[in-house]
Motif scaffolding. Structure first.
Motif, PDB file in Angstrom:
ATOM      1  N   ILE A  25       0.846  -1.136   0.023  1.00 55.69           N
ATOM      2  CA  ILE A  25       0.076  -0.057  -0.048  1.00 55.69           C
ATOM      3  C   ILE A  25       0.718   1.190  -0.111  1.00 55.69           C
ATOM      4  O   ILE A  25       1.827   1.393   0.729  1.00 55.69           O
ATOM      5  N   GLY A  26       0.710   2.116  -0.876  1.00 58.14           N
ATOM      6  CA  GLY A  26       1.262   3.485  -0.901  1.00 58.14           C
ATOM      7  C   GLY A  26       0.281   4.447  -0.940  1.00 58.14           C
ATOM      8  O   GLY A  26      -1.092   4.255  -1.186  1.00 58.14           O
ATOM      9  N   LEU A  27       0.672   5.708  -0.284  1.00 56.80           N
ATOM     10  CA  LEU A  27      -0.520   6.665  -0.258  1.00 56.80           C
ATOM     11  C   LEU A  27       0.063   8.044  -1.055  1.00 56.80           C
ATOM     12  O   LEU A  27       1.380   8.509  -0.912  1.00 56.80           O
ATOM     13  N   GLU A  28      -0.760   8.668  -1.605  1.00 57.34           N
ATOM     14  CA  GLU A  28      -0.362  10.007  -1.954  1.00 57.34           C
ATOM     15  C   GLU A  28      -1.498  11.193  -1.371  1.00 57.34           C
ATOM     16  O   GLU A  28      -2.626  10.886  -1.481  1.00 57.34           O
ATOM     17  N   ILE A  29      -0.781  11.777  -0.596  1.00 54.97           N
ATOM     18  CA  ILE A  29      -1.729  12.604   0.370  1.00 54.97           C
ATOM     19  C   ILE A  29      -1.598  14.079   0.058  1.00 54.97           C
ATOM     20  O   ILE A  29      -0.594  14.680  -0.121  1.00 54.97           O
ATOM     21  N   HIS A  30      -2.748  14.610  -0.041  1.00 57.27           N
ATOM     22  CA  HIS A  30      -2.813  16.246  -0.400  1.00 57.27           C
ATOM     23  C   HIS A  30      -3.075  16.925   0.926  1.00 57.27           C
ATOM     24  O   HIS A  30      -4.271  16.643   1.559  1.00 57.27           O
ATOM     25  N   ILE A  31      -2.517  17.783   1.194  1.00 60.68           N
ATOM     26  CA  ILE A  31      -2.666  18.672   2.553  1.00 60.68           C
ATOM     27  C   ILE A  31      -2.766  20.101   2.088  1.00 60.68           C
ATOM     28  O   ILE A  31      -1.952  20.552   1.601  1.00 60.68           O
ATOM     29  N   PRO A  32      -4.125  20.742   2.226  1.00 59.87           N
ATOM     30  CA  PRO A  32      -4.079  22.142   1.976  1.00 59.87           C
ATOM     31  C   PRO A  32      -3.360  23.117   2.816  1.00 59.87           C
ATOM     32  O   PRO A  32      -3.404  22.824   4.136  1.00 59.87           O
ATOM     33  N   ILE A  33      -2.638  23.853   2.416  1.00 60.60           N
ATOM     34  CA  ILE A  33      -1.760  24.786   3.198  1.00 60.60           C
ATOM     35  C   ILE A  33      -2.290  26.158   3.404  1.00 60.60           C
ATOM     36  O   ILE A  33      -2.982  26.708   2.452  1.00 60.60           O
ATOM     37  N   LYS A  34      -2.237  26.485   4.562  1.00 57.40           N
ATOM     38  CA  LYS A  34      -2.823  28.093   4.908  1.00 57.40           C
ATOM     39  C   LYS A  34      -1.872  29.107   4.475  1.00 57.40           C
ATOM     40  O   LYS A  34      -0.644  29.081   4.721  1.00 57.40           O
ATOM     41  N   THR A  35      -2.124  29.945   3.400  1.00 58.17           N
ATOM     42  CA  THR A  35      -1.540  31.034   3.101  1.00 58.17           C
ATOM     43  C   THR A  35      -2.443  32.243   2.955  1.00 58.17           C
ATOM     44  O   THR A  35      -3.757  31.862   3.018  1.00 58.17           O
ATOM     45  N   ALA A 198      -6.602  11.992   0.197  1.00 58.74           N
ATOM     46  CA  ALA A 198      -5.589  10.995  -0.231  1.00 58.74           C
ATOM     47  C   ALA A 198      -5.836  10.166  -1.195  1.00 58.74           C
ATOM     48  O   ALA A 198      -7.224   9.868  -1.609  1.00 58.74           O
ATOM     49  N   ASP A 199      -4.813   9.629  -2.272  1.00 59.28           N
ATOM     50  CA  ASP A 199      -5.178   8.701  -3.171  1.00 59.28           C
ATOM     51  C   ASP A 199      -4.514   7.513  -2.529  1.00 59.28           C
ATOM     52  O   ASP A 199      -3.285   7.665  -2.149  1.00 59.28           O
ATOM     53  N   VAL A 200      -5.016   6.310  -2.771  1.00 57.74           N
ATOM     54  CA  VAL A 200      -4.325   5.150  -2.152  1.00 57.74           C
ATOM     55  C   VAL A 200      -3.998   3.976  -3.219  1.00 57.74           C
ATOM     56  O   VAL A 200      -4.959   3.727  -4.223  1.00 57.74           O
ATOM     57  N   ALA A 208      -1.335  -6.190 -10.749  1.00 56.86           N
ATOM     58  CA  ALA A 208      -1.281  -4.554 -10.985  1.00 56.86           C
ATOM     59  C   ALA A 208      -1.660  -3.596  -9.762  1.00 56.86           C
ATOM     60  O   ALA A 208      -2.228  -4.034  -8.938  1.00 56.86           O
ATOM     61  N   ARG A 209      -1.141  -2.352  -9.923  1.00 58.00           N
ATOM     62  CA  ARG A 209      -1.452  -1.496  -8.891  1.00 58.00           C
ATOM     63  C   ARG A 209      -3.014  -0.763  -9.136  1.00 58.00           C
ATOM     64  O   ARG A 209      -2.924  -0.252 -10.120  1.00 58.00           O
ATOM     65  N   VAL A 210      -3.867  -0.708  -8.154  1.00 58.89           N
ATOM     66  CA  VAL A 210      -5.111   0.094  -8.330  1.00 58.89           C
ATOM     67  C   VAL A 210      -4.973   1.019  -7.385  1.00 58.89           C
ATOM     68  O   VAL A 210      -4.612   1.028  -6.270  1.00 58.89           O
ATOM     69  N   GLU A 211      -5.608   2.167  -8.110  1.00 55.32           N
ATOM     70  CA  GLU A 211      -5.553   3.284  -7.392  1.00 55.32           C
ATOM     71  C   GLU A 211      -6.891   3.835  -7.040  1.00 55.32           C
ATOM     72  O   GLU A 211      -7.931   3.847  -7.871  1.00 55.32           O
ATOM     73  N   ILE A 212      -7.102   4.149  -5.614  1.00 58.93           N
ATOM     74  CA  ILE A 212      -8.525   4.225  -5.204  1.00 58.93           C
ATOM     75  C   ILE A 212      -8.230   6.122  -4.878  1.00 58.93           C
ATOM     76  O   ILE A 212      -7.596   6.526  -4.216  1.00 58.93           O
TER      77      ILE A 212
END
Ligand code: ZN
Ligand code: MN
Length: 474
Positions: A25-35, A198-200, A208-212
């Motif tokens: 399992i690998g994760l792509e995590i999006h974090i909103p940054i305060k600006t 996150a995309d998982v 094969a790699r499945v992305e959620i």
């Protein structure tokens, strides 16, 4: 019927192997940054506070043809470099911003500006971090009403890409929890409306790699992973194979559903953005002062408040809880002892029992309520028993403990005459237990105390009860 059973058996078999090392399992995590301003224009970033669509927008963040972006927002850039450093990444010296092309109504320019990695090869404990980069958030497209709102378009995101080092949904949960907590220690993230998306990625047995896509809570991720791992194992057990694809997680049905076959990097036609000069990170990186981390905070809590090591360790795992703890105790060591043991004991136990995290919207506890409860306990105004019952109630109701105590007359009973009367009564009615005690069966005192507590609805001052009992039983 036979078919159903076979499916069921396959599912059961797969279930026991959920933790197998064949799962990656690998994760792509999006974090909103305060600006204050968006990444490539000076529009305000308060999209989460306003309900009117398309008011915090300009030609840049709505992708008007020919319009040029402003220089990259330095506040956002610095925050994402900070994140990369906290994750032990090597910071690159020079990066370009690329255009990632895809067509969707939330992206009026037809491409998302996304940077090359600011940092690479990091880690969080034993999980590898492949890279951290900065990018702009798209707008919001409402599928039901076919309306689009660009207030969020062009705001700053950090994207963190982990190595596929996790082997079970539980490992992924622990990693994500720890990561989100660490990120909060920067105080530079938007925490309204959930801190991350996150995309998982998940594959089993070299398949094969499945992305959620677009999982937006830790609970949701765990459910999606459990479902997806079983789906892939089932597929395998009947001779099929998972194909490389992107699936969406349907939170209501608790299933993943096909969205599209996976884009490869080629499909996105990545190009360096010709409107944005290269970005140099060395100086920015060197100037950054890293914030306190959970690890350094643990040490500080122990030395500053004298609390137990294991309590300090538990407290820092959730920044909000550690913050509340520090606000409540304000350097009173006695309060620190009571607060840490109650938070790490009864409070977390009760939340856990309800399958709730501290940040759960159903959790009505806050600083005021906890502080009120701990003061009642510290002043010996209520018994521990009463404290537990009150806590159980206020988690769901949000009432103030001192109000409950007044309304329902729950103050501790420590009047000697009153207690003595009750104890005399209990002893008279339980002569057998008294005889047992006198004959050497010391544990029968527990029974007597239990009866006394029952007669006082748990309000009797335990210390006084023991004193009086000892005197009377000799
Ligand atoms: Zn704008
Ligand atoms: Mn992204």
């Amino acid at each position: 019927m036979v078919q159903t059973q076979t499916f069921q058996q396959a599912t059961n078999g797969a279930n026991t192997e959920l933790e197998s090392h064949n799962v990656k399992i690998g994760l792509e995590i999006h974090i909103p940054i305060k600006t204050k301003q968006k990444l490539f224009c000076d529009c305000p970033t308060n999209y989460y506070e306003i309900s009117e669509p398309n008011v915090s927008v300009c030609p840049v963040c709505t992708g008007m043809p020919g319009i040029k972006p402003y220089p990259i927002n330095s506040e956002g850039l610095e925050s994402v470099v900070m994140l990369a450093k906290l994750l032990n990444c090597k910071i690159n010296e020079k990066i370009f911003v690329k255009r990632k092309h895809y067509n969707y109504p939330d992206l009026p320019s037809g491409y998302q500006r996304t940077s090359e990695p600011l940092g690479v090869d990091g880690n969080l404990n034993n999980i590898g971090i492949w890279e951290v980069h900065i990018e702009e958030d798209p707008g919001k497209y409402d599928l039901n009403y076919k309306r689009v709102d660009y207030n969020r378009s062009g705001t700053v995101l950090a994207e963190i890409v982990s190595a596929p080092d996790m082997h079970s949904p539980e490992e992924a949960r622990n990693f994500l929890k720890e990561l989100i907590n660490l990120v909060k220690y920067t105080n530079r993230t938007v925490e309204v409306g959930g801190v991350m998306r996150a995309d998982v990625n998940v594959s089993i047995e070299g398949g094969a790699r499945v992305e959620i896509k677009n999982v937006n809570s830790i609970k949701g991720m765990v459910k999606a992973l459990k479902y997806e791992i079983l789906r892939q194992k089932n597929l395998k057990s009947v001779g099929g194979e998972a194909k490389m694809e992107t699936r969406g997680y349907d939170e209501n049905q608790m299933v993943t559903v096909p969205m599209r076959t996976k884009e490869t990097a080629d499909d996105y036609r990545y190009l360096p953005d010709p409107d944005i000069p290269p970005i140099y990170l060395k100086e920015i990186s060197e100037k950054i002062v890293l914030p306190e981390t959970p690890r350094s905070r643990t040490k500080r809590l122990i030395s500053e408040y004298g609390i137990r090591d294991d309590y300090a360790d538990i407290l820092v795992r959730n920044k909000e809880i550690a913050d509340i703890f520090e606000e409540i105790v304000s350097h009173d060591k006695f309060m620190a002892e009571i607060s840490s043991s109650w938070i790490c004991g009864e409070v977390l136990r009760q939340l856990n029992y309800r399958d709730m995290e501290w940040n759960d919207e159903k959790n009505k506890l806050n600083k005021k309520i906890l502080s009120d409860l701990f003061v009642l306990l510290a002043n010996n105004s209520i018994t521990e028993n009463t404290g537990k019952k009150i806590l159980e109630r206020v988690i769901d109701s949000g009432e103030l403990p001192c109000d409950i105590v007044e309304k329902e007359n729950l103050r501790i009973e420590s009047n000697d005459d009153v207690l003595e009367g009750i104890i005399n009564d209990v002893l008279a009615k339980n002569q057998k237990a008294v005889q047992d005690y006198k004959a050497g069966n010391k544990s029968s005192v527990n029974f007597l105390v239990g009866q006394i507590m029952r007669n006082t609805k748990g309000k009797a001052d335990n210390k006084k009860v023991m004193e009086i009992l000892e005197r009377k039983l000799g």
